[in-house]
Write a protein that holds these residues in place. Structure first.
Motif, PDB file in Angstrom:
ATOM      1  N   ILE A  19       0.843  -1.197   0.000  1.00  0.00           N
ATOM      2  CA  ILE A  19       0.000   0.000   0.000  1.00  0.00           C
ATOM      3  C   ILE A  19       0.875   1.244   0.000  1.00  0.00           C
ATOM      4  N   ALA A  20       1.931   1.241   0.819  1.00  0.00           N
ATOM      5  CA  ALA A  20       2.846   2.385   0.877  1.00  0.00           C
ATOM      6  C   ALA A  20       3.464   2.637  -0.492  1.00  0.00           C
ATOM      7  N   GLY A  21       3.829   1.593  -1.199  1.00  0.00           N
ATOM      8  CA  GLY A  21       4.394   1.741  -2.539  1.00  0.00           C
ATOM      9  C   GLY A  21       3.411   2.388  -3.495  1.00  0.00           C
ATOM     10  N   LYS A  22       2.140   2.017  -3.399  1.00  0.00           N
ATOM     11  CA  LYS A  22       1.117   2.619  -4.261  1.00  0.00           C
ATOM     12  C   LYS A  22       0.927   4.100  -3.923  1.00  0.00           C
ATOM     13  N   VAL A  23       0.946   4.415  -2.623  1.00  0.00           N
ATOM     14  CA  VAL A  23       0.802   5.813  -2.216  1.00  0.00           C
ATOM     15  C   VAL A  23       2.003   6.624  -2.688  1.00  0.00           C
ATOM     16  N   ARG A  24       3.220   6.091  -2.486  1.00  0.00           N
ATOM     17  CA  ARG A  24       4.442   6.776  -2.951  1.00  0.00           C
ATOM     18  C   ARG A  24       4.360   7.056  -4.442  1.00  0.00           C
ATOM     19  N   SER A  25       3.957   6.058  -5.193  1.00  0.00           N
ATOM     20  CA  SER A  25       3.858   6.200  -6.648  1.00  0.00           C
ATOM     21  C   SER A  25       2.833   7.266  -7.023  1.00  0.00           C
ATOM     22  N   HIS A  26       1.692   7.272  -6.348  1.00  0.00           N
ATOM     23  CA  HIS A  26       0.649   8.259  -6.621  1.00  0.00           C
ATOM     24  C   HIS A  26       1.154   9.664  -6.316  1.00  0.00           C
ATOM     25  N   ILE A  27       1.826   9.832  -5.194  1.00  0.00           N
ATOM     26  CA  ILE A  27       2.331  11.162  -4.820  1.00  0.00           C
ATOM     27  C   ILE A  27       3.388  11.623  -5.816  1.00  0.00           C
ATOM     28  N   ALA A  28       4.323  10.745  -6.151  1.00  0.00           N
ATOM     29  CA  ALA A  28       5.388  11.122  -7.092  1.00  0.00           C
ATOM     30  C   ALA A  28       4.818  11.510  -8.453  1.00  0.00           C
ATOM     31  N   PRO A  80       7.751   9.653  -1.215  1.00  0.00           N
ATOM     32  CA  PRO A  80       8.431   9.249  -2.444  1.00  0.00           C
ATOM     33  C   PRO A  80       9.829   9.865  -2.532  1.00  0.00           C
ATOM     34  N   PRO A  81      10.661   9.329  -3.426  1.00  0.00           N
ATOM     35  CA  PRO A  81      11.962   9.954  -3.647  1.00  0.00           C
ATOM     36  C   PRO A  81      11.744  11.384  -4.156  1.00  0.00           C
TER      37      PRO A  81
END
Length: 141
Positions: free
Chosen positions: A70-79, A134-135
């Protein structure tokens, strides 16, 4: 261990665990089982569905793995949808809130004092937990 659905004479329903059916009978006869709501010792077994085991074993999902997905999906969405403004976050958020700059989705860093000041001023913002950050790839010039 066995779990029983129990009912007291006042119709309060609750559950309790016993080592086996004999333990329930012995404890009930000894007055050791009572309703947690009214303390009545007049408790009987209620109707319940048995837990049926099948030959197909299903492994319970790993909660940490699910959270990281879930965190990966959120990071991707924010980036993909937010602009990184670095340490100018408080300034940018305040300017958008006051109408000095057009509103847009941003993320960045701020100090605890700046974050509190933004909240006190009614500027909508919230901290991101570390796994969701995200990065920093979209630096604002």
């Amino acid at each position: 261990m066995i779990r029983y659905a129990l009912i007291c004479d006042s119709a309060h329903e609750f559950e309790a665990w016993f080592r086996n059916s004999g333990d329930f009978d012995a404890q009930s006869e000894g007055g050791l089982v009572e309703c947690p709501q009214c303390s009545s010792p007049n408790v009987r077994k209620g109707v319940m569905a048995p837990a049926v085991s099948t030959s197909k074993t299903e492994k319970a999902p790993d909660p940490q793995k699910a959270m990281m997905e879930i965190a990966g999906k959120v990071r991707s969405h924010i980036a993909k949808n937010f602009a990184y403004v670095g340490d100018k976050f408080a300034t940018e958020a305040r300017a958008m809130h006051e109408g000095d700059k057009p509103e847009r989705a941003i993320y960045g860093e701020t100090t605890p004092a700046e974050s509190k000041a933004l909240a006190d001023e009614g500027v909508p913002c919230a901290p991101l937990p570390a796994p969701f950050v995200p990065p920093q790839a979209k630096k604002l010039n």
